[in-house]
Write a protein that holds these residues in place. Sequence first.
Motif, PDB file in Angstrom:
ATOM      1  N   TRP A 143       0.897  -1.418   0.034  1.00 31.44           N
ATOM      2  CA  TRP A 143       0.047   0.113  -0.038  1.00 31.44           C
ATOM      3  C   TRP A 143       0.752   1.260   0.006  1.00 31.44           C
ATOM      4  N   ARG A 186      -8.806   1.740  -0.514  1.00 29.39           N
ATOM      5  CA  ARG A 186      -8.239   0.501  -0.289  1.00 29.39           C
ATOM      6  C   ARG A 186      -9.065  -0.639  -0.080  1.00 29.39           C
ATOM      7  N   LEU A 218      -5.902  -0.726  -7.591  1.00 32.02           N
ATOM      8  CA  LEU A 218      -6.241   0.605  -7.136  1.00 32.02           C
ATOM      9  C   LEU A 218      -6.530   1.589  -8.427  1.00 32.02           C
TER      10      LEU A 218
END
Length: 276
Positions: A46, A67, A97
């Motif tokens: 991330w 997320r 994403l």
Amino acid sequence: MAGYHIVIHPPSGPDSFQGIATMSWSLKNWHKTRILQHEGIPDAIWQTLINMRCLQGLNPEELLRLRDCATLFLHDKQIYGAHELEISDEMRATIALQACILILNLDLDYYQNWSQIIVYPGEFILDYDYADEFGIVHHVHRAASGEAWSAGPVILSWQDAAGTASHPGHNVVIHEFAHKIDMLYEGPNGCPELHVNMSAYTWHEVFSRAYTKFCHQVNREQETIIDPYAAESPAEFFAVLSEAFFELPLITQQCFPSVYEQLALFYRQDPAQRWR
């Protein structure tokens, strides 16, 4: 020995269907919570991805929702590598994403009725026949960095999806997933299913005027701020402008103000405001 005989009584009473709906909603949210708890994008991955250009300016609450959306997306979709390309968790998250930034304020149902993403190491060759609206058969044979099929897979070049081969304003993942959103309603025609607070007349008027002007620029070989490929069709115009909306929002707002306004209404986002 006699077995158990289970009798299921049908719901009755004025609140029965509301109870069923509540139970269904509770089970769905319990299932989502379990996925988010056990399949979330790892922190290390991330942190390496939140600086992608298309995510610039998202606030902490938006990043958290993105997320979660990407986690649910990855649970629902299978990503396969072509030509022996091995798909890592970071590659999966990179694609997810970028795909989910389009639906950050919409819903995962915009990506329903299909399940596969196929990733090539680089550009791949499209080679197929198709019939147009007049029944005329055309043959396609060309190199591509992405392709989206109605009710079928999304095909991507990893080199482009990772951003290593793209130019400013280009994003093959956003481009192909914009096609998927467009295809969900009446096929790929450059007009997705609009929200109730939007005017179909205004959308068509704004996009038709901008598309006609853009095609004139391309035909005259004038320099354009977006990929000239957008002149191929209204569907490509919508997809390319969706790329620019997230990748070059300030320039898009300046050069295509009316189109930017319609895209902001549809995607329920204002990237230009986030970039200021």
